[in-house]
Design a protein around this motif. Structure first.
Motif, PDB file in Angstrom:
ATOM      1  N   THR A 193      43.189  34.124  85.481  1.00 30.41           N
ATOM      2  CA  THR A 193      43.273  34.128  84.299  1.00 30.41           C
ATOM      3  C   THR A 193      42.123  34.372  83.340  1.00 30.41           C
ATOM      4  N   ALA A 194      41.065  33.392  83.816  1.00 29.18           N
ATOM      5  CA  ALA A 194      39.995  33.329  82.826  1.00 29.18           C
ATOM      6  C   ALA A 194      39.085  34.621  83.152  1.00 29.18           C
ATOM      7  N   ALA A 195      39.238  35.349  84.255  1.00 33.41           N
ATOM      8  CA  ALA A 195      38.354  36.577  84.684  1.00 33.41           C
ATOM      9  C   ALA A 195      39.010  37.470  83.566  1.00 33.41           C
ATOM     10  N   GLN A 196      40.265  37.592  83.363  1.00 36.74           N
ATOM     11  CA  GLN A 196      40.909  38.725  82.319  1.00 36.74           C
ATOM     12  C   GLN A 196      40.305  38.783  81.261  1.00 36.74           C
ATOM     13  N   PHE A 197      39.885  37.619  80.599  1.00 33.57           N
ATOM     14  CA  PHE A 197      39.450  37.489  79.406  1.00 33.57           C
ATOM     15  C   PHE A 197      38.046  37.608  79.285  1.00 33.57           C
ATOM     16  N   LEU A 198      37.353  37.429  80.215  1.00 32.74           N
ATOM     17  CA  LEU A 198      35.811  37.681  80.606  1.00 32.74           C
ATOM     18  C   LEU A 198      35.497  39.138  80.833  1.00 32.74           C
ATOM     19  N   GLY A 199      36.426  39.984  80.825  1.00 33.10           N
ATOM     20  CA  GLY A 199      36.350  41.170  81.300  1.00 33.10           C
ATOM     21  C   GLY A 199      36.709  42.222  80.195  1.00 33.10           C
ATOM     22  N   THR A 200      36.551  43.500  80.411  1.00 37.84           N
ATOM     23  CA  THR A 200      36.898  44.557  79.334  1.00 37.84           C
ATOM     24  C   THR A 200      37.800  45.420  79.777  1.00 37.84           C
ATOM     25  N   HIS A 201      38.923  45.803  78.912  1.00 40.03           N
ATOM     26  CA  HIS A 201      39.758  46.789  79.555  1.00 40.03           C
ATOM     27  C   HIS A 201      40.072  47.700  78.340  1.00 40.03           C
ATOM     28  N   VAL A 202      40.703  49.018  78.698  1.00 39.33           N
ATOM     29  CA  VAL A 202      41.148  49.988  77.586  1.00 39.33           C
ATOM     30  C   VAL A 202      42.317  50.564  78.175  1.00 39.33           C
ATOM     31  N   SER A 203      43.474  50.820  77.489  1.00 41.70           N
ATOM     32  CA  SER A 203      44.363  51.736  78.202  1.00 41.70           C
ATOM     33  C   SER A 203      45.046  52.694  77.198  1.00 41.70           C
ATOM     34  N   THR A 204      45.756  53.731  77.506  1.00 47.04           N
ATOM     35  CA  THR A 204      46.296  54.868  76.794  1.00 47.04           C
ATOM     36  C   THR A 204      47.190  54.368  76.021  1.00 47.04           C
ATOM     37  N   SER A 205      47.766  53.224  76.200  1.00 46.09           N
ATOM     38  CA  SER A 205      48.843  52.588  75.148  1.00 46.09           C
ATOM     39  C   SER A 205      48.004  52.274  73.963  1.00 46.09           C
ATOM     40  N   GLN A 206      47.009  51.601  74.326  1.00 43.66           N
ATOM     41  CA  GLN A 206      46.219  51.160  72.833  1.00 43.66           C
ATOM     42  C   GLN A 206      45.917  52.374  72.211  1.00 43.66           C
ATOM     43  N   LEU A 207      45.489  53.527  72.754  1.00 39.44           N
ATOM     44  CA  LEU A 207      45.058  54.735  72.233  1.00 39.44           C
ATOM     45  C   LEU A 207      46.443  55.351  71.238  1.00 39.44           C
ATOM     46  N   LEU A 208      47.314  55.211  71.912  1.00 41.85           N
ATOM     47  CA  LEU A 208      48.765  55.826  71.461  1.00 41.85           C
ATOM     48  C   LEU A 208      48.842  54.855  70.159  1.00 41.85           C
ATOM     49  N   GLN A 209      49.028  53.581  70.223  1.00 35.96           N
ATOM     50  CA  GLN A 209      49.775  52.536  69.322  1.00 35.96           C
ATOM     51  C   GLN A 209      48.297  52.862  68.101  1.00 35.96           C
ATOM     52  N   LEU A 210      47.163  52.906  68.459  1.00 36.38           N
ATOM     53  CA  LEU A 210      46.141  53.135  67.227  1.00 36.38           C
ATOM     54  C   LEU A 210      46.540  54.423  66.402  1.00 36.38           C
ATOM     55  N   GLY A 211      46.920  55.602  67.195  1.00 36.47           N
ATOM     56  CA  GLY A 211      47.270  56.690  66.427  1.00 36.47           C
ATOM     57  C   GLY A 211      48.757  56.410  65.552  1.00 36.47           C
ATOM     58  N   GLN A 212      49.503  55.784  66.081  1.00 41.00           N
ATOM     59  CA  GLN A 212      50.773  55.782  65.610  1.00 41.00           C
ATOM     60  C   GLN A 212      50.656  54.865  64.142  1.00 41.00           C
ATOM     61  N   ASP A 213      49.707  53.823  64.313  1.00 43.17           N
ATOM     62  CA  ASP A 213      49.465  52.917  63.225  1.00 43.17           C
ATOM     63  C   ASP A 213      48.705  53.521  62.110  1.00 43.17           C
ATOM     64  N   VAL A 214      47.750  54.465  62.647  1.00 42.93           N
ATOM     65  CA  VAL A 214      46.866  55.453  61.665  1.00 42.93           C
ATOM     66  C   VAL A 214      47.847  56.151  60.844  1.00 42.93           C
TER      67      VAL A 214
END
Length: 688
Positions: free
Chosen positions: A239-260
């Motif tokens: 669990t700690a490793a998940q928050f020490l790393g970095t990630h980007v997903s296509t769902s984040q891109l699409l959610q940003l676009g919808q919110d914009v």
């Protein structure tokens, strides 16, 4: 009087616990663990306890923690355990010990109603379908009276409902201090209650997320906390490793676009082609997905594609690079559009900052991975680019030593501030390794030298449970293993009348076994097949436990699950009498993280199999087997459909890791054991 002197009488047969709960049994192992926790609190030291199923570890750590007079932070693995502590265990102990403590639970923000987003969902009215409209109406009615804002309180609202996502915030889209509903914010109110609590219950994800972000949760609470307990601690390093790393997903891109689009239409209509920007982002996200060709590179281990160079392995470099550059260009176009309007509304200003942060993360993946990390692409569902550290022991070691450095909780370059107040750290789970030294857990978590204790389960496994390894099934490497296992399980389930949990090591095996069982047992036939992903986990477990079908009629069940279903499932009594594990749960050798771990250990001169693969399999196997016997009256059969357990050298240590169950050697013995379970009620029945 010492804390130890206060603790032991609580567990006596005529003690305070027995007076409020006469059905509770006095267990020597529970008292031994409670005494060890009390000593650790007095000494301000770390204690690691592997407490076998049925010990009563929750009360064993709660009693000394509550009697210590210290502020207590309890971190659990799941929200279900959080709720159990808050609504059942702590109220009982407060009554028994006559302690007027303020207790609070804090969950991640995605669990709390966001009043601002509820207003937007009501105002935008984006043609919700009937189910979503119904759920939103339920949330609106409940919102008028709730104080906590915890959406788990909404009757009938499924956590997978689209309405849930529309009325909650994330770290990305929360407006923070710029929100017009800040004064009424349920997240901020929950955090305020948390800071005033004597006992605070959170979960591991929230603990590390807040520390990593230096948020207003665990990071601010730790300095005043004297006792920290991690329950179900076996996945702590992961669990700690998940928050020490970095990630980007296509769902984040699409959610940003919808919110914009939504914010642009509300506050800056005509200032930019908001819909066109969303469409551009969609096209680029789709192109990124097309650049990932699932096949040999994306295996059943979770569709992870290794990424050791600039480009993920087995992908066309020009297609991938072009798609990634397209995403960068699309985000820069969004940023350019927001530059001129960000000052018009808090929504737009926040979206500007959010776009900058997302662009920075995407650009990070345009260059090679940092040293000491492993990177991969996940192609199951939304495409995710992930980079995580291989070793978190150093960062965790810094955390355990004292207050996180002010410049970031994970900075290993300096020692913790000298003024940090020492505290007691208690780590407990039923499974913390395959050896008496518990090094599988302590090494990964930077706890070298910590005091360890193993307390065996009080259950009489030789009488209550039996182990069977079907000799006629093919090896797991055989292409027909899952189908033949499903047919074998179907025969056993029909004979037993349901009462079966099937645990698989991959989603592929889950699909094959579930399909075969669904064909075997038609709806309305008295045995219902429950499959992971078809409903929320909590809802399926409730139906399994109640032995009712979707219409409320009596039914036996066979529940097929992977991943999270291996742990945290608590079904005592007759509802669960057989657990089937499809194969030995070794880490998938093709998984990029596992490959990188193997390389790291090999470089250190260690035996990769002995130091990593074998103990990992033992922990998972113990977790799965632990679903079977949940109290002193349970009886059942554990089936491990992998003959390697009996014929390979590594089978012996795995067998030793399991509870000491009676062995069944033939199909005839197995059939007789099934008949013993069906003839007599489980309560007081003979051993299978």
């Amino acid at each position: 009087m010492s804390l130890s002197d206060l603790v032991l009488p609580v567990f006596a047969p005529d003690g305070p616990l027995a007076r409020v709960r006469p059905d509770l049994r006095s267990r020597p192992g529970q008292a031994a663990m409670a005494l060890a926790v009390a000593q650790a609190i007095n000494a301000r030291e770390s204690l690691v306890v592997e407490a076998g199923t049925g010990i009563g570890k929750t009360f064993a750590y709660l009693v000394p923690a509550l009697l210590s007079g210290e502020r207590v932070l309890i971190s659990t693995a799941t929200k279900t355990l959080q709720d159990q502590l808050l609504t059942r265990d702590l109220p009982l102990l407060q009554q028994a010990l006559a302690l007027p403590l303020r207790v609070a639970a804090l969950k991640g923000r995605a669990n709390y109603l966001c009043l601002y987003r509820l207003e937007q969902a009501r105002r935008d009215g984006e043609g919700h379908d009937e189910a979503v409209a119904h759920d939103l109406a339920c949330v609106e009615r409940w919102a008028q009276s709730t104080r906590s804002g915890d959406l788990a309180e909404v009757p009938g609202l499924d956590e997978y409902s689209a309405a849930w996502r529309q009325v909650t915030s994330t770290v990305d889209n929360c407006l923070g201090s710029g929100c017009p509903r800040l004064r009424q914010c349920h997240v901020y109110r929950a955090r305020h209650d948390a800071q005033a609590a004597d006992v605070l219950i959170i979960n591991h994800h929230l603990f590390f997320a807040d520390l990593g972000a230096q948020g207003a949760g665990a990071a601010q609470l730790l300095p005043d906390t004297g006792v920290v307990v991690f329950d179900e601690a076996h996945r702590l390093a992961e669990t700690a490793a998940q928050f020490l790393g970095t990630h980007v997903s296509t769902s984040q891109l699409l959610q940003l676009g919808q919110d914009v689009v939504a914010a642009g239409a509300r506050h800056a209509r005509g200032a930019a082609d908001w819909q066109g920007l969303l469409q551009h982002l969609r096209q680029c996200a789709h192109a990124l997905r097309l650049a990932v060709a699932p096949g040999e590179a994306a295996d059943a281990a979770g569709s992870r594609i290794a990424w050791t160079g600039v480009t993920p392995e087995a992908l066309d470099a020009s297609a991938w690079d072009g798609a990634l550059e397209g995403v960068v260009a699309a985000l820069r176009a969004v940023l350019a559009a927001l530059d001129g309007v960000a000052q018009h509304a808090p929504d737009l200003a926040h979206l500007h900052s959010r776009t900058v942060a997302l662009l920075e993360r995407v650009l990070h993946f345009c260059s090679s991975a940092e040293a000491g990390t492993v990177r991969w692409v996940e192609s199951a569902g939304a495409l995710r680019m992930v980079e995580t550290p291989l070793d978190v022991a150093g960062a965790l070691r810094t955390l355990w030593k004292g207050k996180p450095p002010t410049e970031g909780a994970w900075d290993e370059s300096d020692e913790p501030p000298a003024a940090s107040a020492p505290r007691s750290w208690i780590y407990t789970s039923a499974t913390l390794g395959d050896g008496k030294d518990l090094r599988w857990f302590t090494d990964a978590c930077g706890l070298e030298g910590a005091r360890t204790l193993q307390v065996p389960s009080p259950f009489d496994y030789a009488r209550q449970a039996a182990l069977y390894v079907p000799p006629a099934l093919p090896l797991p490497s055989d292409a027909g293993h899952s189908v033949q296992l499903a047919r074998w399980v179907g025969d056993a389930v029909a004979r037993l009348g349901g009462h079966t949990l099937v645990l698989t090591t991959s989603l592929r095996a889950l699909a094959v076994i579930a399909d075969e069982l669904c064909r075997r047992f038609a709806p309305g036939g008295g045995i219902e097949v429950l499959v992971q992903g078809h409903a929320s986990r909590s809802r399926m477990v409730e139906r399994f436990r109640a032995q009712l079908d979707a219409s409320g009629r009596p039914a036996g069940h066979v529940l097929v699950g992977a991943a999270s279903f291996w742990e945290g499932i608590d079904v005592p009594g007759e509802a669960l009498q057989m657990v089937v594990i499809d194969k030995l749960p070794f880490p998938a050798p093709g998984d990029p993280w596992e490959q990188a771990q193997a390389r790291r250990l090999a470089d250190q001169g260690g035996n990769v199999f002995r130091r990593h693969a074998l103990p990992s399999a033992a922990v998972a196997l113990k977790q799965g087997a632990g679903r079977l016997i949940r109290n002193e009256n349970d009886h059942g059969i554990l089936v491990i459909a992998d003959t390697r357990l009996l014929h390979k050298g590594y089978g012996k240590p795995l067998l030793r890791a399991l509870p000491p169950m009676r062995r069944l050697h033939t199909q005839e013995e197995f059939g007789a054991a099934l008949d013993a379970l069906t003839r007599t009620s489980t309560r007081g029945s003979p051993s299978p």
